[in-house]
Design a protein around this motif. Structure first.
Motif, PDB file in Angstrom:
ATOM      1  N   GLN A   1      -3.807   5.833   0.128  1.00 30.18           N
ATOM      2  CA  GLN A   1      -4.484   4.867  -0.584  1.00 30.18           C
ATOM      3  C   GLN A   1      -5.600   4.601   0.195  1.00 30.18           C
ATOM      4  OE1 GLN A   1      -2.029   1.292  -2.100  1.00 30.18           O
ATOM      5  NE2 GLN A   1      -3.873   0.017  -2.129  1.00 30.18           N
ATOM      6  N   GLU A   2      -6.804   4.044  -0.467  1.00 27.31           N
ATOM      7  CA  GLU A   2      -7.918   3.761   0.145  1.00 27.31           C
ATOM      8  C   GLU A   2      -7.859   2.191   0.230  1.00 27.31           C
ATOM      9  OE1 GLU A   2     -12.791   3.809  -0.839  1.00 27.31           O
ATOM     10  OE2 GLU A   2     -11.437   5.785  -0.999  1.00 27.31           O
TER      11      GLU A   2
ATOM     12  N   VAL B   1      -8.453   4.811   4.722  1.00 26.41           N
ATOM     13  CA  VAL B   1      -7.352   5.286   4.159  1.00 26.41           C
ATOM     14  C   VAL B   1      -6.182   5.175   4.793  1.00 26.41           C
ATOM     15  CG1 VAL B   1      -6.684   7.455   3.109  1.00 26.41           C
ATOM     16  CG2 VAL B   1      -9.071   7.044   2.821  1.00 26.41           C
TER      17      VAL B   1
ATOM     18  N   VAL C   1       0.876  -1.225   0.061  1.00 29.40           N
ATOM     19  CA  VAL C   1      -0.020   0.021  -0.007  1.00 29.40           C
ATOM     20  C   VAL C   1       0.724   1.274   0.118  1.00 29.40           C
ATOM     21  CG1 VAL C   1      -1.923  -1.046   1.087  1.00 29.40           C
ATOM     22  CG2 VAL C   1      -0.228  -0.072   2.713  1.00 29.40           C
ATOM     23  N   GLN C   2       0.251   2.475  -0.392  1.00 28.12           N
ATOM     24  CA  GLN C   2       0.755   3.590  -0.302  1.00 28.12           C
ATOM     25  C   GLN C   2       0.199   4.534   0.837  1.00 28.12           C
ATOM     26  OE1 GLN C   2       1.105   4.848  -4.407  1.00 28.12           O
ATOM     27  NE2 GLN C   2       2.375   3.418  -5.090  1.00 28.12           N
TER      28      GLN C   2
END
Length: 161
Positions: A112-113, A139, A108-109
């Protein structure tokens, strides 16, 4: 056993229903996923647009009219009367390392959702890969580690907004 359900439609109309009334309805799912319903010799076309099984909220279309439906069981009513809530479980706002290990992958980043169950990162511990998944929809606020980091048990890994 006859269970009565309270159905709140579009936030204001309240209906009472029970499982025995299903005997009065004939319905079948079509190959397109819609439902064809017969009740009192009238035909209806219905489709579920969205559903939240845990909160018992559904959005359906019946003959081109959209309805938001909230379902409440007798147990839900009792819990509400006692001042408790099933749906107000502890909100998880961060992920901590469950054990010492090595961060192999971050999936993930920041910003990000994610949905509940999405893969967040892989932690190698005791020569086993442990896939840490999201405990809720949300998020990603911050990621406190990077690939290759060695972490101790309890170290903050990811925060949610």
């Amino acid at each position: 056993m006859n269970k009565t359900y309270q159905l709140k439609v579009n936030g204001d109309s309240l209906y009472s229903s029970n499982e025995l009334e299903l005997e009065e309805i004939d319905f079948a799912q079509t190959p397109t996923g819609d439902f064809h319903i017969l009740k009192n010799n009238k035909s209806y076309k219905a489709n579920v647009i969205s559903n939240n099984f845990h909160n018992k909220n559904y959005q359906i279309v019946v003959n081109n009219s959209v309805y938001n439906i909230d379902i409440q069981t007798p147990l839900d009513e009792l819990i509400h009367q006692l001042g408790f809530s099933l749906n107000l479980a502890k909100q998880v706002n961060s992920i901590q390392s469950p054990m010492p290990g090595l961060i192999l992958e971050i999936n993930v980043q920041q910003g990000q959702e994610v949905k509940q169950g999405d893969n967040l990162l892989i932690l190698e511990a005791m020569k086993m890969e442990n896939n840490l998944t999201s405990p809720r929809d949300g998020v990603i606020k911050t990621i406190q580690v990077k690939k290759g980091d060695t972490v101790e048990k309890g170290l903050l890994l990811i925060e949610f907004e």
